[in-house]
Design an enzyme around this catalytic site. Structure first.
Site, PDB file in Angstrom:
ATOM      1  N   ASP A 129       0.795  -1.238   0.000  1.00  0.00           N
ATOM      2  CA  ASP A 129       0.000   0.000   0.000  1.00  0.00           C
ATOM      3  C   ASP A 129       0.822   1.281   0.000  1.00  0.00           C
ATOM      4  O   ASP A 129       0.320   2.336   0.367  1.00  0.00           O
ATOM      5  CB  ASP A 129      -0.902  -0.001   1.246  1.00  0.00           C
ATOM      6  CG  ASP A 129      -0.108  -0.035   2.550  1.00  0.00           C
ATOM      7  OD1 ASP A 129       1.138   0.034   2.485  1.00  0.00           O
ATOM      8  OD2 ASP A 129      -0.727  -0.109   3.620  1.00  0.00           O
ATOM      9  N   GLU A 154      -0.228  -8.945  -1.101  1.00  0.00           N
ATOM     10  CA  GLU A 154      -0.888  -8.365   0.089  1.00  0.00           C
ATOM     11  C   GLU A 154      -2.069  -7.491  -0.354  1.00  0.00           C
ATOM     12  O   GLU A 154      -2.235  -6.342   0.050  1.00  0.00           O
ATOM     13  CB  GLU A 154       0.087  -7.565   0.965  1.00  0.00           C
ATOM     14  CG  GLU A 154      -0.365  -7.433   2.409  1.00  0.00           C
ATOM     15  CD  GLU A 154       0.551  -6.552   3.248  1.00  0.00           C
ATOM     16  OE1 GLU A 154       0.532  -5.319   3.089  1.00  0.00           O
ATOM     17  OE2 GLU A 154       1.302  -7.098   4.068  1.00  0.00           O
ATOM     18  N   GLU A 192      -2.328   5.175   2.637  1.00  0.00           N
ATOM     19  CA  GLU A 192      -2.199   3.757   2.270  1.00  0.00           C
ATOM     20  C   GLU A 192      -3.513   3.100   1.854  1.00  0.00           C
ATOM     21  O   GLU A 192      -3.525   2.241   0.975  1.00  0.00           O
ATOM     22  CB  GLU A 192      -1.555   2.974   3.415  1.00  0.00           C
ATOM     23  CG  GLU A 192      -0.075   3.299   3.640  1.00  0.00           C
ATOM     24  CD  GLU A 192       0.159   4.518   4.511  1.00  0.00           C
ATOM     25  OE1 GLU A 192      -0.824   5.165   4.944  1.00  0.00           O
ATOM     26  OE2 GLU A 192       1.337   4.852   4.755  1.00  0.00           O
ATOM     27  N   HIS A 242       5.313   5.387  13.181  1.00  0.00           N
ATOM     28  CA  HIS A 242       5.738   6.181  12.022  1.00  0.00           C
ATOM     29  C   HIS A 242       4.598   6.680  11.147  1.00  0.00           C
ATOM     30  O   HIS A 242       4.820   7.430  10.193  1.00  0.00           O
ATOM     31  CB  HIS A 242       6.687   5.354  11.136  1.00  0.00           C
ATOM     32  CG  HIS A 242       5.982   4.239  10.413  1.00  0.00           C
ATOM     33  ND1 HIS A 242       5.311   4.449   9.227  1.00  0.00           N
ATOM     34  CD2 HIS A 242       5.814   2.944  10.707  1.00  0.00           C
ATOM     35  CE1 HIS A 242       4.775   3.311   8.831  1.00  0.00           C
ATOM     36  NE2 HIS A 242       5.059   2.381   9.718  1.00  0.00           N
ATOM     37  N   ARG A 261       1.807   8.528   9.092  1.00  0.00           N
ATOM     38  CA  ARG A 261       1.615   9.956   8.828  1.00  0.00           C
ATOM     39  C   ARG A 261       0.484  10.522   9.670  1.00  0.00           C
ATOM     40  O   ARG A 261       0.572  11.642  10.163  1.00  0.00           O
ATOM     41  CB  ARG A 261       1.311  10.198   7.344  1.00  0.00           C
ATOM     42  CG  ARG A 261       2.581  10.260   6.521  1.00  0.00           C
ATOM     43  CD  ARG A 261       2.320  10.347   5.034  1.00  0.00           C
ATOM     44  NE  ARG A 261       3.579  10.068   4.351  1.00  0.00           N
ATOM     45  CZ  ARG A 261       4.289  10.956   3.683  1.00  0.00           C
ATOM     46  NH1 ARG A 261       3.872  12.186   3.535  1.00  0.00           N
ATOM     47  NH2 ARG A 261       5.434  10.614   3.115  1.00  0.00           N
ATOM     48  N   HIS A 268      12.285   5.527  13.544  1.00  0.00           N
ATOM     49  CA  HIS A 268      12.166   5.684  12.090  1.00  0.00           C
ATOM     50  C   HIS A 268      12.958   6.919  11.652  1.00  0.00           C
ATOM     51  O   HIS A 268      13.048   7.898  12.406  1.00  0.00           O
ATOM     52  CB  HIS A 268      10.671   5.855  11.776  1.00  0.00           C
ATOM     53  CG  HIS A 268      10.298   5.725  10.334  1.00  0.00           C
ATOM     54  ND1 HIS A 268      10.542   6.729   9.418  1.00  0.00           N
ATOM     55  CD2 HIS A 268       9.691   4.732   9.647  1.00  0.00           C
ATOM     56  CE1 HIS A 268      10.096   6.341   8.226  1.00  0.00           C
ATOM     57  NE2 HIS A 268       9.569   5.128   8.342  1.00  0.00           N
TER      58      HIS A 268
HETATM   59  C1  UD1 Z   1       6.465   5.016   4.021  1.00  0.00           C
HETATM   60  C2  UD1 Z   1       5.114   4.604   3.429  1.00  0.00           C
HETATM   61  C3  UD1 Z   1       4.276   3.912   4.482  1.00  0.00           C
HETATM   62  C4  UD1 Z   1       5.053   2.777   5.142  1.00  0.00           C
HETATM   63  C5  UD1 Z   1       6.368   3.305   5.668  1.00  0.00           C
HETATM   64  C6  UD1 Z   1       7.190   2.182   6.225  1.00  0.00           C
HETATM   65  C7  UD1 Z   1       4.065   6.041   1.734  1.00  0.00           C
HETATM   66  C8  UD1 Z   1       3.316   7.279   1.466  1.00  0.00           C
HETATM   67  N1  UD1 Z   1       4.394   5.802   3.014  1.00  0.00           N
HETATM   68  O1  UD1 Z   1       6.202   5.996   5.009  1.00  0.00           O
HETATM   69  O2  UD1 Z   1       3.118   3.386   3.869  1.00  0.00           O
HETATM   70  O3  UD1 Z   1       4.282   2.265   6.196  1.00  0.00           O
HETATM   71  O4  UD1 Z   1       7.094   3.909   4.593  1.00  0.00           O
HETATM   72  O5  UD1 Z   1       8.231   2.648   7.025  1.00  0.00           O
HETATM   73  O6  UD1 Z   1       4.369   5.310   0.835  1.00  0.00           O
HETATM   74  N2  UD1 Z   1      13.787   8.635   5.510  1.00  0.00           N
HETATM   75  C9  UD1 Z   1      15.171   8.564   5.463  1.00  0.00           C
HETATM   76  N3  UD1 Z   1      15.744   7.345   5.201  1.00  0.00           N
HETATM   77  C10 UD1 Z   1      15.033   6.217   4.980  1.00  0.00           C
HETATM   78  C11 UD1 Z   1      13.626   6.311   5.038  1.00  0.00           C
HETATM   79  C12 UD1 Z   1      13.031   7.524   5.291  1.00  0.00           C
HETATM   80  O7  UD1 Z   1      15.869   9.531   5.663  1.00  0.00           O
HETATM   81  O8  UD1 Z   1      15.610   5.158   4.741  1.00  0.00           O
HETATM   82  C13 UD1 Z   1      13.168   9.947   5.787  1.00  0.00           C
HETATM   83  C14 UD1 Z   1      13.242  10.920   4.589  1.00  0.00           C
HETATM   84  O9  UD1 Z   1      13.418  12.220   5.059  1.00  0.00           O
HETATM   85  C15 UD1 Z   1      11.850  10.770   3.962  1.00  0.00           C
HETATM   86  C16 UD1 Z   1      10.993  10.580   5.202  1.00  0.00           C
HETATM   87  O10 UD1 Z   1      11.783   9.752   6.074  1.00  0.00           O
HETATM   88  O11 UD1 Z   1      11.505  11.906   3.203  1.00  0.00           O
HETATM   89  C17 UD1 Z   1       9.651   9.946   4.987  1.00  0.00           C
HETATM   90  O12 UD1 Z   1       9.741   8.794   4.170  1.00  0.00           O
HETATM   91  P1  UD1 Z   1       8.457   8.342   3.277  1.00  0.00           P
HETATM   92  O13 UD1 Z   1       8.791   7.101   2.517  1.00  0.00           O
HETATM   93  O14 UD1 Z   1       7.951   9.498   2.498  1.00  0.00           O
HETATM   94  O15 UD1 Z   1       7.339   8.062   4.345  1.00  0.00           O
HETATM   95  P2  UD1 Z   1       7.274   7.020   5.527  1.00  0.00           P
HETATM   96  O16 UD1 Z   1       6.594   7.702   6.642  1.00  0.00           O
HETATM   97  O17 UD1 Z   1       8.581   6.391   5.733  1.00  0.00           O
HETATM   98  N1  UDP Z   2      11.539  -3.357  11.122  1.00  0.00           N
HETATM   99  C1  UDP Z   2      12.918  -3.422  11.012  1.00  0.00           C
HETATM  100  N2  UDP Z   2      13.681  -2.590  11.782  1.00  0.00           N
HETATM  101  C2  UDP Z   2      13.147  -1.703  12.651  1.00  0.00           C
HETATM  102  C3  UDP Z   2      11.735  -1.622  12.730  1.00  0.00           C
HETATM  103  C4  UDP Z   2      10.956  -2.454  11.942  1.00  0.00           C
HETATM  104  O1  UDP Z   2      13.453  -4.226  10.248  1.00  0.00           O
HETATM  105  O2  UDP Z   2      13.895  -0.991  13.328  1.00  0.00           O
HETATM  106  C5  UDP Z   2      10.719  -4.229  10.255  1.00  0.00           C
HETATM  107  C6  UDP Z   2       9.640  -5.047  10.943  1.00  0.00           C
HETATM  108  O3  UDP Z   2      10.125  -6.313  11.298  1.00  0.00           O
HETATM  109  C7  UDP Z   2       8.545  -5.142   9.891  1.00  0.00           C
HETATM  110  C8  UDP Z   2       8.744  -3.902   9.042  1.00  0.00           C
HETATM  111  O4  UDP Z   2      10.025  -3.385   9.362  1.00  0.00           O
HETATM  112  O5  UDP Z   2       8.736  -6.271   9.051  1.00  0.00           O
HETATM  113  C9  UDP Z   2       7.681  -2.898   9.318  1.00  0.00           C
HETATM  114  O6  UDP Z   2       8.003  -1.707   8.693  1.00  0.00           O
HETATM  115  P1  UDP Z   2       7.324  -0.343   9.043  1.00  0.00           P
HETATM  116  O7  UDP Z   2       6.774  -0.415  10.418  1.00  0.00           O
HETATM  117  O8  UDP Z   2       8.320   0.706   8.720  1.00  0.00           O
HETATM  118  O9  UDP Z   2       6.179  -0.246   7.949  1.00  0.00           O
HETATM  119  P2  UDP Z   2       4.680  -0.815   7.849  1.00  0.00           P
HETATM  120  O10 UDP Z   2       4.722  -2.288   8.052  1.00  0.00           O
HETATM  121  O11 UDP Z   2       3.861  -0.096   8.861  1.00  0.00           O
HETATM  122  O12 UDP Z   2       4.260  -0.435   6.480  1.00  0.00           O
END
Ligand code: UD1
Ligand code: UDP
Length: 375
Positions: free
Chosen positions: A96, A118, A132, A213, A215, A246
């Protein structure tokens, strides 16, 4: 030779897609092309390293504080070139995220068949989880093959009028991933310290694992969550909250502001997936708004308090493994304290069955793809 292209970009998609890639790569009549958007950078790379996957294409789109429009436009622009060059027979996406939804659109514009892993999870609330719920619906509308983790997810798709011929209940591939990670060796300094302390004091040290994490939880909801967590540590001794934070800067900033300096709260960088799964298995209680964690934790018999008002994963609530507590400070506090002090309530949740799969979802998905292409 049938060409299958997997596309993913965030940590959870990667964890759930890597077992499928391993299974696809066993097939001699299929060529597997791994494309990553790198919507996440460091958190994606952690997973690729753990599963030893080297992408064929890396779109490297992540920007600091990226907007949904940034992600959507960059994925569509860059993935389109790759799809035009490779001309795959099937594109596989997961879940998603905005990577998933935008990749689905690219598949559609290029008239390439789309497989959605999924598929079918729903809250039926347009804005929860945001974005999502709609990402998953749009992807489902475009998909030709729907791989549902549960029977409930299949029913959701049937009730939207999708044909049962294209819907397959496979289990969730995250359970396949667990079979690999939990066997791998592991050690972590924070856990090592806690176990040392246990030895020295001869008192059991309990672990609460926190992740957040979403939004829709950024801002006041997260303030409530962190306030509740602080209060939990004030009520109970020999308790440690471990919070792999995160990399979203909004979460980094707020957690530092509210939780740093508390000796019972350990703020640590995101863990590699092997360490994280081991930590889940050692935790006494998990507080989370994560989707994947809701699916994994029941495998470890660890109760989960879900920091959301609604979940698209109701099976875990029904089985008793998950409890929805939302983001009210008092509800989180009282429910967590109850579980940590009432053995009967605790055991009832901990002994619930995991409804999300048996570790063979990826095999089933690959079998369906082979049948689809009459291999
Ligand atoms: C994204 C997904 C969410 C998922 C989550 C898992 C969307 C809109 N959101 O949310 O569905 O549950 O990932 O964690 O697709 N950042 C870093 N390094 C990283 C990752 C993130 O610096 O490796 C920072 C960056 O500043 C980035 C911000 O986090 O701009 C947000 O990342 P983003 O992928 O936009 O949203 P998530 O909240 O991580
Ligand atoms: N996870 C990880 N390291 C962490 C936190 C979570 O590897 O420090 C893994 C966790 O086991 C799960 C996945 O990340 O499989 C979940 O990711 P996240 O919570 O970022 O996203 P969501 O599942 O809510 O989309």
């Amino acid at each position: 030779m049938i060409k299958i292209m997997t596309v993913f970009g965030t940590r959870p998609e990667a964890i759930k897609m890597c077992p499928v890639i391993s299974e696809l790569k066993k097939e001699v009549q299929m060529k597997t092309i791994v494309s990553v958007t790198a919507q996440h950078r460091q958190m994606l790379d952690q997973v690729l390293t753990a599963f030893n996957i080297i992408p064929d294409y890396d779109l490297n789109i992540m920007k600091n504080k990226q907007s949904l429009v940034d992600i959507t436009c960059n994925v569509i622009n860059h993935l389109d070139d790759v799809v035009k060059k490779e001309k795959p027979d099937l594109i596989l996406v997961h879940g998603d995220t905005t990577t998933t939804m935008a990749s689905g659109i690219v598949a559609f514009y290029n008239k390439v068949a789309l497989g959605h892993i999924e598929a079918g999870l729903r809250t039926n609330d347009k804005y929860a989880p945001f974005p999502e719920e709609m990402n998953r619906r749009i992807t489902g509308t475009l998909a030709d093959l729907h791989f549902c983790p549960t029977e409930q997810a299949k029913q959701n798709l049937l009730s939207e009028g999708k044909s049962s011929k294209n819907i397959f209940v496979t289990g969730n591939t995250v359970i396949d991933a667990l079979q690999q990670t939990i066997k791998a060796p592991f050690s972590h300094p924070v856990l090592d310290d806690i176990f040392q302390m246990e030895k020295k004091t001869q008192k059991k040290q309990r672990i609460v694992l926190l992740t957040t994490h979403r939004r829709e939880n950024l801002g006041s909801n997260m303030v409530n969550i962190f306030s509740a967590v602080k209060q939990i540590t004030e009520h109970l001794d020999n308790l440690h909250v471990i919070f792999p934070v995160h990399l979203n800067p909004a979460i980094q900033n707020l957690s530092n502001e509210m939780l740093s300096g508390n000796r019972s709260i350990h703020l640590i960088p995101p863990l590699d997936v092997i360490s994280f799964h081991h930590l889940e298995s050692r935790a006494d209680l998990i507080l989370t708004d994560s989707g994947g964690v809701q699916e994994e934790a029941p495998s470890f018999n660890v109760p989960v308090l879900v920091l959301r008002d609604r979940t698209e994963r109701p099976e875990g609530v029904t089985s008793g493994a998950l409890k929805l507590v939302g983001t009210d400070q008092n509800v989180i506090l009282t429910t967590a304290l109850d579980l940590l002090t009432n053995k009967e309530h605790y055991n009832k949740m901990a002994n619930s069955k995991n409804p999300y799969g048996d570790g063979h979802a990826s095999e089933r998905i690959v079998k369906v793809i082979k049948n689809h292409f009459q291999l």
